[in-house]
Design an enzyme around this catalytic site. Structure first.
Site, mmCIF file in Angstrom:
data_model
loop_
_atom_site.group_PDB
_atom_site.id
_atom_site.type_symbol
_atom_site.label_atom_id
_atom_site.label_comp_id
_atom_site.label_asym_id
_atom_site.label_seq_id
_atom_site.Cartn_x
_atom_site.Cartn_y
_atom_site.Cartn_z
ATOM 1 N N ARG A 1 -3.265 1.643 9.355
ATOM 2 C CA ARG A 1 -3.179 0.281 9.861
ATOM 3 C C ARG A 1 -2.028 -0.529 9.274
ATOM 4 O O ARG A 1 -1.284 -1.190 9.997
ATOM 5 C CB ARG A 1 -4.461 -0.499 9.526
ATOM 6 C CG ARG A 1 -5.570 -0.360 10.503
ATOM 7 C CD ARG A 1 -6.890 -0.496 9.779
ATOM 8 N NE ARG A 1 -7.015 0.651 8.897
ATOM 9 C CZ ARG A 1 -7.507 1.824 9.287
ATOM 10 N NH1 ARG A 1 -7.969 1.958 10.502
ATOM 11 N NH2 ARG A 1 -7.559 2.871 8.474
ATOM 12 N N THR A 2 -1.912 -0.508 7.964
ATOM 13 C CA THR A 2 -0.932 -1.391 7.340
ATOM 14 C C THR A 2 0.474 -1.033 7.808
ATOM 15 O O THR A 2 1.242 -1.894 8.233
ATOM 16 C CB THR A 2 -1.044 -1.310 5.800
ATOM 17 O OG1 THR A 2 -2.387 -1.615 5.434
ATOM 18 C CG2 THR A 2 -0.108 -2.297 5.128
ATOM 19 N N LYS B 1 12.905 14.768 -5.803
ATOM 20 C CA LYS B 1 13.991 15.225 -6.684
ATOM 21 C C LYS B 1 13.978 14.485 -8.012
ATOM 22 O O LYS B 1 14.798 14.748 -8.892
ATOM 23 C CB LYS B 1 15.348 14.999 -6.018
ATOM 24 C CG LYS B 1 15.542 15.756 -4.712
ATOM 25 C CD LYS B 1 16.933 15.450 -4.155
ATOM 26 C CE LYS B 1 17.134 16.088 -2.793
ATOM 27 N NZ LYS B 1 18.416 15.665 -2.186
ATOM 28 N N ARG C 1 4.171 0.363 -0.316
ATOM 29 C CA ARG C 1 2.836 0.772 -0.798
ATOM 30 C C ARG C 1 3.045 1.851 -1.842
ATOM 31 O O ARG C 1 3.817 2.785 -1.632
ATOM 32 C CB ARG C 1 1.957 1.308 0.327
ATOM 33 C CG ARG C 1 0.670 1.923 -0.211
ATOM 34 C CD ARG C 1 -0.343 2.218 0.839
ATOM 35 N NE ARG C 1 -0.960 1.004 1.357
ATOM 36 C CZ ARG C 1 -1.972 0.991 2.208
ATOM 37 N NH1 ARG C 1 -2.479 2.124 2.648
ATOM 38 N NH2 ARG C 1 -2.479 -0.145 2.629
ATOM 39 N N HIS D 1 -3.597 -6.501 -2.443
ATOM 40 C CA HIS D 1 -3.192 -6.174 -1.061
ATOM 41 C C HIS D 1 -3.110 -7.506 -0.301
ATOM 42 O O HIS D 1 -3.945 -7.796 0.550
ATOM 43 C CB HIS D 1 -4.230 -5.239 -0.450
ATOM 44 C CG HIS D 1 -3.800 -4.516 0.790
ATOM 45 N ND1 HIS D 1 -2.678 -4.854 1.527
ATOM 46 C CD2 HIS D 1 -4.358 -3.441 1.426
ATOM 47 C CE1 HIS D 1 -2.585 -4.030 2.556
ATOM 48 N NE2 HIS D 1 -3.578 -3.163 2.513
HETATM 49 C C1 NCD Z 1 -7.202 -0.442 2.448
HETATM 50 C C2 NCD Z 1 -6.204 -0.087 1.357
HETATM 51 O O1 NCD Z 1 -5.309 0.725 1.590
HETATM 52 O O2 NCD Z 1 -6.353 -0.683 0.310
HETATM 53 N N1 NCD Z 1 -6.786 -0.071 3.722
HETATM 54 C C3 NCD Z 1 -6.017 -0.958 4.439
HETATM 55 O O3 NCD Z 1 -4.907 -1.247 4.085
HETATM 56 N N2 NCD Z 1 -6.576 -1.523 5.521
HETATM 57 C C4 NCD Z 1 -8.600 -0.073 2.166
HETATM 58 C C5 NCD Z 1 -8.951 1.349 1.835
HETATM 59 O O4 NCD Z 1 -8.099 2.234 1.789
HETATM 60 O O5 NCD Z 1 -10.150 1.596 1.636
#
Ligand code: NCD
Length: 304
Positions: free
Chosen positions: A53-54, A82, A103, A131
């Protein structure tokens, strides 16, 4: 230059500004209207950890605003294998793009990246840290689905220790004046730093181990996945895996107006039969990532 690293960086006024702007983006997010607002701009999405999703909602947001996207999902095909450092990766990528969505499995990685970046960094999850863009889309969902974002009774359920979404969300909800209940298995409690913030704000409700204890007074049931990948010992994960299951029986014990949210992915913590109930809002919530991220990108990259 402005980065998006933690919810602590946002005032209530700024949160409201992002959400108001996101309202104006919904038609474009749905593809019912078009926009060239970010034509010629490039967004880098660099994901050192899995994401559906993100990453895809950031990419959709940029594409729908007429911009372009570069990046990677997983480091297998990059110079990270590397031995390239995060600092060097950021120095370079920030020369290719107008903003960087990062991320990373390590807490603090996004803050570190700001030291080496010549463009805005957006934290898309730093280990068990924060997040913040998820929190903004959660708040957008709460405001749209309940008509308000203050004075609510919100129960956060699941892995409150390792779940970064709930760390950010709890702080933002307290800033806005909502009462928070914390429901987690033994050993996965909310970090003291966040609990302290809620207590100082006078908005700490009940802490307990079972959702049944708070469901009758819950306006929003925010369910999270046990963060398997963060457990140092798989045996410890097995002890808590599957400990919660939100099913129609539990939902029936809550107020009729209660809504159920989840940042997703869900594993077993919400039964599929709940999806058809009017309380289920997690797929709408996932869509809301697009207009909210459009709003953020327009503010950070669009120059206004
Ligand atoms: C979450 C995350 O990556 O922190 N997912 C997201 O971004 N919607 C929640 C999760 O992974 O459980």
């Amino acid at each position: 230059m402005r980065h998006v690293i933690s919810v602590h960086d946002f005032s209530v006024e700024e949160i409201v500004e992002v959400l108001d702007r996101a309202e104006g983006m919904v038609a474009i997010a749905r593809g019912e209207a078009t926009s060239d607002l970010l034509r010629g701009k490039v967004l880098a999405c660099i994901f050192f950890e899995p994401s559906t999703r993100t990453r895809l909602s950031f990419e959709t947001a940029m594409n729908r605003l007429g911009g372009g996207v570069i990046g990677f999902a997983g480091t297998e095909a990059t110079s990270v294998v590397k031995g390239e450092t995060l600092a060097d990766t950021i120095r370079m990528v920030s020369g290719y793009a107008d903003a960087v969505v990062l991320r990373h499995p390590h807490e603090g990685a996004a803050r570190l990246a700001t030291e080496f970046s010549s463009v805005p960094i957006l934290n898309a999850g730093d280990g068990a840290g924060q997040h913040p863009t998820q929190t903004l889309l959660d708040l957008f969902t709460i405001r749209r689905e309940t008509g308000r974002m203050e004075g609510l009774n919100i129960s956060l359920v699941g892995d409150l220790r390792y779940g970064r979404t709930v760390h950010s969300l709890a702080i933002a909800l307290a800033k806005l004046g909502n009462k928070i209940n914390l429901v987690s298995p033994q050993g996965l409690e909310m970090p003291n730093e966040v609990v302290g913030y809620l207590e100082d704000a006078g908005l700490f409700g009940t802490a307990c181990h079972l959702p049944d204890e708070v469901i009758a007074e819950t306006d929003i049931l925010y369910v999270t996945r046990i963060q398997k990948e963060r457990f140092p010992d798989p045996v410890e994960y097995e002890k808590v895996a599957g400990i919660y299951r939100v099913d129609p029986g539990l939902v029936a014990k809550g107020p009729g107006s209660m809504i159920i949210m989840h940042p997703l992915p869900r594993v077993k913590e919400i039964a599929p039969e709940v999806d058809a109930l009017p309380q289920a809002r997690y797929f709408i919530q996932a869509f809301n990532g697009v207009p909210v991220r459009m709003a953020l990108l327009s503010m950070l990259v669009g120059g206004d």
